[in-house]
Design a protein around this motif. Structure first.
Motif, PDB file in Angstrom:
ATOM      1  N   ASP A  73       0.823  -1.205   0.000  1.00  0.00           N
ATOM      2  CA  ASP A  73       0.000   0.000   0.000  1.00  0.00           C
ATOM      3  C   ASP A  73       0.861   1.261   0.000  1.00  0.00           C
ATOM      4  O   ASP A  73       0.364   2.348  -0.288  1.00  0.00           O
ATOM      5  CB  ASP A  73      -0.913   0.018   1.238  1.00  0.00           C
ATOM      6  CG  ASP A  73      -2.091  -0.922   1.084  1.00  0.00           C
ATOM      7  OD1 ASP A  73      -2.631  -1.027  -0.027  1.00  0.00           O
ATOM      8  OD2 ASP A  73      -2.470  -1.563   2.083  1.00  0.00           O
ATOM      9  N   TRP A  74       2.137   1.125   0.335  1.00  0.00           N
ATOM     10  CA  TRP A  74       3.017   2.279   0.482  1.00  0.00           C
ATOM     11  C   TRP A  74       4.235   2.106  -0.417  1.00  0.00           C
ATOM     12  O   TRP A  74       4.687   0.996  -0.673  1.00  0.00           O
ATOM     13  CB  TRP A  74       3.458   2.433   1.943  1.00  0.00           C
ATOM     14  CG  TRP A  74       2.289   2.533   2.872  1.00  0.00           C
ATOM     15  CD1 TRP A  74       1.733   1.523   3.609  1.00  0.00           C
ATOM     16  CD2 TRP A  74       1.497   3.695   3.137  1.00  0.00           C
ATOM     17  NE1 TRP A  74       0.665   1.994   4.318  1.00  0.00           N
ATOM     18  CE2 TRP A  74       0.488   3.317   4.050  1.00  0.00           C
ATOM     19  CE3 TRP A  74       1.545   5.019   2.694  1.00  0.00           C
ATOM     20  CZ2 TRP A  74      -0.459   4.212   4.528  1.00  0.00           C
ATOM     21  CZ3 TRP A  74       0.604   5.913   3.169  1.00  0.00           C
ATOM     22  CH2 TRP A  74      -0.375   5.507   4.080  1.00  0.00           C
ATOM     23  N   PHE A  75       4.793   3.216  -0.860  1.00  0.00           N
ATOM     24  CA  PHE A  75       5.926   3.161  -1.776  1.00  0.00           C
ATOM     25  C   PHE A  75       7.152   2.580  -1.073  1.00  0.00           C
ATOM     26  O   PHE A  75       7.637   3.134  -0.095  1.00  0.00           O
ATOM     27  CB  PHE A  75       6.230   4.549  -2.330  1.00  0.00           C
ATOM     28  CG  PHE A  75       5.179   5.036  -3.283  1.00  0.00           C
ATOM     29  CD1 PHE A  75       5.079   4.492  -4.553  1.00  0.00           C
ATOM     30  CD2 PHE A  75       4.270   6.011  -2.907  1.00  0.00           C
ATOM     31  CE1 PHE A  75       4.106   4.919  -5.437  1.00  0.00           C
ATOM     32  CE2 PHE A  75       3.290   6.445  -3.787  1.00  0.00           C
ATOM     33  CZ  PHE A  75       3.208   5.895  -5.055  1.00  0.00           C
ATOM     34  N   ASP A  76       7.614   1.468  -1.612  1.00  0.00           N
ATOM     35  CA  ASP A  76       8.762   0.779  -1.013  1.00  0.00           C
ATOM     36  C   ASP A  76       9.869   0.528  -2.031  1.00  0.00           C
ATOM     37  O   ASP A  76      10.770  -0.268  -1.795  1.00  0.00           O
ATOM     38  CB  ASP A  76       8.318  -0.551  -0.398  1.00  0.00           C
ATOM     39  CG  ASP A  76       7.687  -1.499  -1.421  1.00  0.00           C
ATOM     40  OD1 ASP A  76       7.410  -1.052  -2.555  1.00  0.00           O
ATOM     41  OD2 ASP A  76       7.467  -2.678  -1.086  1.00  0.00           O
ATOM     42  N   SER A 126      14.361  -2.140  -4.160  1.00  0.00           N
ATOM     43  CA  SER A 126      13.737  -2.068  -2.837  1.00  0.00           C
ATOM     44  C   SER A 126      14.776  -2.438  -1.789  1.00  0.00           C
ATOM     45  O   SER A 126      15.872  -2.914  -2.114  1.00  0.00           O
ATOM     46  CB  SER A 126      12.509  -2.980  -2.754  1.00  0.00           C
ATOM     47  OG  SER A 126      12.849  -4.313  -3.077  1.00  0.00           O
ATOM     48  N   PHE A 127      14.423  -2.256  -0.525  1.00  0.00           N
ATOM     49  CA  PHE A 127      15.433  -2.333   0.539  1.00  0.00           C
ATOM     50  C   PHE A 127      15.015  -3.249   1.686  1.00  0.00           C
ATOM     51  O   PHE A 127      15.461  -3.064   2.818  1.00  0.00           O
ATOM     52  CB  PHE A 127      15.737  -0.922   1.058  1.00  0.00           C
ATOM     53  CG  PHE A 127      16.294  -0.014   0.000  1.00  0.00           C
ATOM     54  CD1 PHE A 127      17.657   0.086  -0.203  1.00  0.00           C
ATOM     55  CD2 PHE A 127      15.450   0.720  -0.812  1.00  0.00           C
ATOM     56  CE1 PHE A 127      18.166   0.918  -1.193  1.00  0.00           C
ATOM     57  CE2 PHE A 127      15.946   1.557  -1.802  1.00  0.00           C
ATOM     58  CZ  PHE A 127      17.314   1.644  -1.999  1.00  0.00           C
ATOM     59  N   GLY A 128      14.179  -4.225   1.402  1.00  0.00           N
ATOM     60  CA  GLY A 128      13.830  -5.209   2.410  1.00  0.00           C
ATOM     61  C   GLY A 128      12.431  -5.021   2.968  1.00  0.00           C
ATOM     62  O   GLY A 128      11.817  -3.959   2.859  1.00  0.00           O
ATOM     63  N   LEU A 131      15.218   6.346   3.771  1.00  0.00           N
ATOM     64  CA  LEU A 131      14.484   5.109   3.972  1.00  0.00           C
ATOM     65  C   LEU A 131      13.876   5.085   5.364  1.00  0.00           C
ATOM     66  O   LEU A 131      14.543   5.437   6.345  1.00  0.00           O
ATOM     67  CB  LEU A 131      15.408   3.900   3.812  1.00  0.00           C
ATOM     68  CG  LEU A 131      16.200   3.796   2.503  1.00  0.00           C
ATOM     69  CD1 LEU A 131      17.143   2.602   2.556  1.00  0.00           C
ATOM     70  CD2 LEU A 131      15.259   3.691   1.316  1.00  0.00           C
ATOM     71  N   TYR A 132      12.632   4.666   5.447  1.00  0.00           N
ATOM     72  CA  TYR A 132      11.981   4.503   6.754  1.00  0.00           C
ATOM     73  C   TYR A 132      11.942   3.025   7.095  1.00  0.00           C
ATOM     74  O   TYR A 132      11.306   2.229   6.400  1.00  0.00           O
ATOM     75  CB  TYR A 132      10.568   5.079   6.734  1.00  0.00           C
ATOM     76  CG  TYR A 132       9.804   4.797   8.011  1.00  0.00           C
ATOM     77  CD1 TYR A 132      10.341   5.152   9.246  1.00  0.00           C
ATOM     78  CD2 TYR A 132       8.564   4.177   7.983  1.00  0.00           C
ATOM     79  CE1 TYR A 132       9.662   4.899  10.426  1.00  0.00           C
ATOM     80  CE2 TYR A 132       7.868   3.926   9.152  1.00  0.00           C
ATOM     81  CZ  TYR A 132       8.427   4.281  10.376  1.00  0.00           C
ATOM     82  OH  TYR A 132       7.750   4.017  11.532  1.00  0.00           O
TER      83      TYR A 132
END
Length: 263
Positions: A156-159, A177-179, A214-215
């Protein structure tokens, strides 16, 4: 409810053209715009990130989404896509829409459609924009994951982040992507060359770096990733000792240094 394209003079900002769109549009980011001369006609191409759906989305639902992003039920979020509009601009100030299309209908090397699935915060090389740009870097969604029951599920969110080739969609990069549980903020393009009067060509337009906040949702913290903007290879990862809210965005400022003063 109507939408219009306004074209203003670069010299004095006077309104030179006002073109009524055949249907309401929801454009939140402009990628670029450029003129083309066609048999004594002046065409204007505008490339955008637009909340586009066919049939058109319900406007009430659309505006509610932007009133509170976190209240949107899972799986119902509307995402923008990369679109291109071509307008005819007449000498008397009138004009009309000639064509519109999805920019990236081709498949990336990961066999996942680029740009036309989900796009946000498009960024380009802003150093010298006289030429038609070829590349844009976007926030996007990583390829869908397969649930145990065999269904595909998009985040649902940009990853993810992706380099999109605006001329040849199939040459766009894979989605980076980062995991699991890590979401990407807007990308920032940092050019390697910032000389006055420098105008990028399609060969060096992508010569620079992509910086992304990155969050890390599982530990409520933030990192900074630096990618090679040509290859999208991860060059550096820096852990921050504080949290930057997801999707905060701004602008890269060249030659800006914060000087430290003695207490």
């Amino acid at each position: 409810l109507k939408s219009y394209l306004h074209v203003h003079s670069k010299n004095n900002l006077s309104l030179d053209w006002k073109v009524e769109m055949p249907n309401p549009v929801s454009v939140y980011h402009i990628v670029d715009a450029f003129e083309e001369k066609r048999d004594q006609e002046l065409h204007l191409k505008v490339r955008v990130a637009e909340l586009f759906s066919d049939p058109p989305a319900d406007r009430t639902k659309l505006e509610k989404q932007f009133a509170n992003q976190y209240a949107v039920p899972s799986g119902e979020r509307l995402h923008a896509k990369l679109r291109e509009y071509t307008f005819l601009l007449c000498a008397n100030g009138s004009g009309n829409l000639l064509a519109s299309k999805d920019i990236s209908s081709g498949q990336s090397s990961s066999e996942y459609k680029v740009g036309s699935v989900a796009c946000e915060y498009p960024i380009t090389n802003q150093v010298g924009t006289e030429n038609r740009l070829r590349y844009v870097w976007i926030n996007t969604l990583s390829p869908p994951k397969i649930n145990p029951n065999g269904d595909e599920k998009l985040s649902d969110w940009f990853d993810g982040v992706q380099k999109v080739d605006l001329n040849f969609g199939e040459l766009s990069s894979q989605i980076i992507s980062f995991g699991e549980g890590t979401y990407c903020g807007p990308p920032y393009f940092v050019p390697k060359r910032r000389l006055s009067g420098y105008s990028p060509t399609e060969h060096d337009e992508d010569d620079g770096y992509i910086v992304i906040f990155l969050y890390r949702s599982e530990r409520h913290s933030s990192d900074v990733a630096i990618l090679d903007s040509k290859t999208m290879r991860n060059l550096c990862m820096m852990e921050l000792d504080f949290h930057i809210p997801y999707s905060f965005h701004g602008e890269f400022l060249p030659d800006f240094v914060i000087s430290k003063t003695s207490p």
